[in-house]
Design an enzyme around this catalytic site. Structure first.
Site, PDB file in Angstrom:
ATOM      1  N   SER A  62       0.795  -1.229   0.000  1.00  0.00           N
ATOM      2  CA  SER A  62       0.000   0.000   0.000  1.00  0.00           C
ATOM      3  C   SER A  62       0.831   1.285   0.000  1.00  0.00           C
ATOM      4  O   SER A  62       0.291   2.356  -0.256  1.00  0.00           O
ATOM      5  CB  SER A  62      -0.963   0.017   1.191  1.00  0.00           C
ATOM      6  OG  SER A  62      -0.258   0.155   2.395  1.00  0.00           O
TER       7      SER A  62
ATOM      8  N   LYS B 230       1.046   4.469   6.933  1.00  0.00           N
ATOM      9  CA  LYS B 230       0.268   5.307   6.011  1.00  0.00           C
ATOM     10  C   LYS B 230       0.776   6.742   6.061  1.00  0.00           C
ATOM     11  O   LYS B 230       1.497   7.136   6.963  1.00  0.00           O
ATOM     12  CB  LYS B 230      -1.222   5.318   6.392  1.00  0.00           C
ATOM     13  CG  LYS B 230      -1.893   3.972   6.394  1.00  0.00           C
ATOM     14  CD  LYS B 230      -2.063   3.416   5.002  1.00  0.00           C
ATOM     15  CE  LYS B 230      -2.745   2.048   5.061  1.00  0.00           C
ATOM     16  NZ  LYS B 230      -2.532   1.298   3.868  1.00  0.00           N
TER      17      LYS B 230
END
Length: 144
Positions: A61, A98
């Site tokens: 990701s 993230k």
């Protein structure tokens, strides 16, 4: 995506030669007179500091930020996480890596891969920032 905590490094660490020239697409034979100084990667990355720890990243990701599956991330707990930082966080006790985005009062944890949706932090969610990613290290050994 998941994270494997590796913890702090043990004492020690070798000094490595640092050459004063930049290597183009190959590796010319370095001559001793090009050595600028000896450097230590643990000093350069500040990984011996008590507020710094290492994690292994799992998943794809964050590929758009240059962080790939299996990379080591150097995480600094002493940095206050701000908009735009890549962070190691726990959302409802689930660890993630993230990009932290603040849109007014809304907090969003964004992936750097279009195949993964952003994670909006909603009322009732527990968000704990464990630290800011300062470096990532990748092995290019095909056997690793």
């Amino acid at each position: 995506m998941s994270i494997t905590f590796l913890g702090p490094l043990q004492e020690g660490g070798a000094q490595l030669p640092f050459y004063s020239f930049k290597v183009p697409a190959g590796f010319p034979s370095p001559a001793a007179d090009h050595i600028e100084r000896q450097i230590s990667l643990d000093q350069l990355l500040d990984i011996r500091a008590p507020h710094v720890y290492l994690v292994r990243i799992e998943g794809s990701s964050m590929e758009g930020a240059g962080i790939y599956d299996g990379d080591l991330a150097v995480v600094d707990r002493s940095i206050t996480a701000e908009h735009g930082h890549i962070v190691i966080a726990a959302v409802n006790s689930e660890p993630v890596c993230k990009r932290l985005c603040k849109q007014g009062t809304q907090i969003v944890l964004k992936s750097e891969n279009a195949g993964f949706p952003p994670r909006y932090i909603l009322e009732g969610d527990e968000l704990i920032i464990w630290g800011v990613v300062t470096f990532s290290v990748r092995s290019h050994d095909p056997k690793a």
